[in-house]
Design an enzyme around this catalytic site. Structure first.
Site: not given
Ligand code: MLT
Length: 323
Positions: A151-152, A171, A258, A263, A281, A283-284
């Site tokens: 998707r991304i 992929d 990111d 983390e 982090h 991104g979202a």
């Protein structure tokens, strides 16, 4: 009333709404204390997490009332999904709700790396006016290699095409005739070919035993000289020590990360490098994506607790509904 435990920073209107129908226990830092987390989970019906809470087999087994795990995000690497399925626990998540925000961050990274925007900003803020020093390059005409064309990756390709870039992909789960490759004019190829042709390489793979440490010295040595590496997937996909070597030797022109191996990370060489962009982090983390993610996961947890099927699930929509 069902008991729902929220173990990370997850709030907003959808959580308030959930609190009207259930007993919602919110402990934003519980993820960092596994013993406490286990103790608090003994009598809960649902748990809602982001990526930091490790929902292990042990935790799932000890939470004997657990019916549903809500993952506010796309990655499921912190959830033992096999253990959840064996325990008849629904795993619901949000596989696409934040994809656009991650893709936009990747575009921001490519522009920032190509034009050195962060360093130019810092220099100008200090009173300098260094136009020649900040001669960058255009994205147009450059090649972007996307590893993991889901998707991304697809959203990044659409946007990179609009910038005049050539997009190629690797992929292992796709064949060259996959519609989303053809629709975006993306050529599928082997990893070595992609690495040797790409000016930018962007990682979009989930974290699995196959992808852990996949970006290592061998991978980096096959990249084009002066290329850039971008990672907004999972930090453990990259061996950071190997990346430091590739950057120090000037094999790569720069990187944007990111996500990190650990983390939050312990500050080291990457933090000192001016050609490395680091973000926490995020991104979202746009208002739009977070609204979609939290709304979806709260909706599905509420549905399962009311005996209705989840709309976005990994294993099955209701307990006892597996084939
Ligand atoms: C995701 O997996 O959806 C993003 O990386 C954000 C997160 O982990 O919460």
């Amino acid at each position: 009333m069902a008991r729902i435990l929220i173990t990370e920073q997850i709030d907003g209107a959808a959580v308030d709404q959930l609190s009207q129908n259930h007993e919602v226990l919110i402990e934003h830092r519980l993820w960092s204390d596994m013993e406490q987390l286990k103790a608090r989970s003994v009598d809960i019906d649902a748990i809602i997490v982001r990526n930091q809470t490790q929902v292990t087999a042990d935790l799932i087994q000890s939470a004997s009332h657990l019916k549903v795990i809500g993952r506010a995000g796309a990655g499921l690497d912190n959830i033992d999904c096999d253990a959840a399925s064996k325990a008849n626990v629904v795993v619901c998540y949000t596989p696409s709700e934040n994809s656009l925000s991650v893709a936009e961050l990747v575009m921001g990274y490519m522009l920032s790396l190509a034009r050195d925007i962060p360093a130019a900003q810092q220099s100008t803020s200090k009173g300098n006016w260094e136009r020649k020093r900040f001669t960058g390059s255009e994205l147009s005409g450059k090649t972007l290699g996307i590893i993991g064309f889901g998707r991304i990756g697809t959203l990044v390709a659409e946007r990179a095409n609009a910038f005049g870039m050539t997009v190629i992909a690797h992929d292992e789960f796709l064949t060259p005739d996959a519609p989303h490759l053809l629709e975006n004019d993306v050529e599928l190829m082997g990893l070595s070919d992609l690495l040797s042709q790409s000016d930018f390489v962007s990682c979009h793979t989930p974290l699995t035993e196959d992808t852990r440490g996949f970006v290592n010295s061998d991978f980096l040595s096959q990249m084009k000289h002066n290329a850039y590496l971008i990672n907004a997937s999972r930090g453990e996909v990259i061996n950071e020590s190997d990346l430091v070597v590739a950057l120090e030797s000037e094999k790569l022109s720069g990187a944007a990360l990111d996500v990190r191996e650990v983390e939050p990370p312990i500050a080291g060489k990457l933090e000192e490098m001016t050609n490395v962009l680091l973000t926490p982090h995020i991104g979202a983390f746009t208002r739009e994506a977070q609204d979609r993610v939290i709304e979806r996961v709260c909706h599905d947890v509420d549905a399962v607790l009311h005996g209705e099927p989840a709309t976005s699930f990994f294993n099955f929509p209701l307990p006892n509904s597996q084939p």
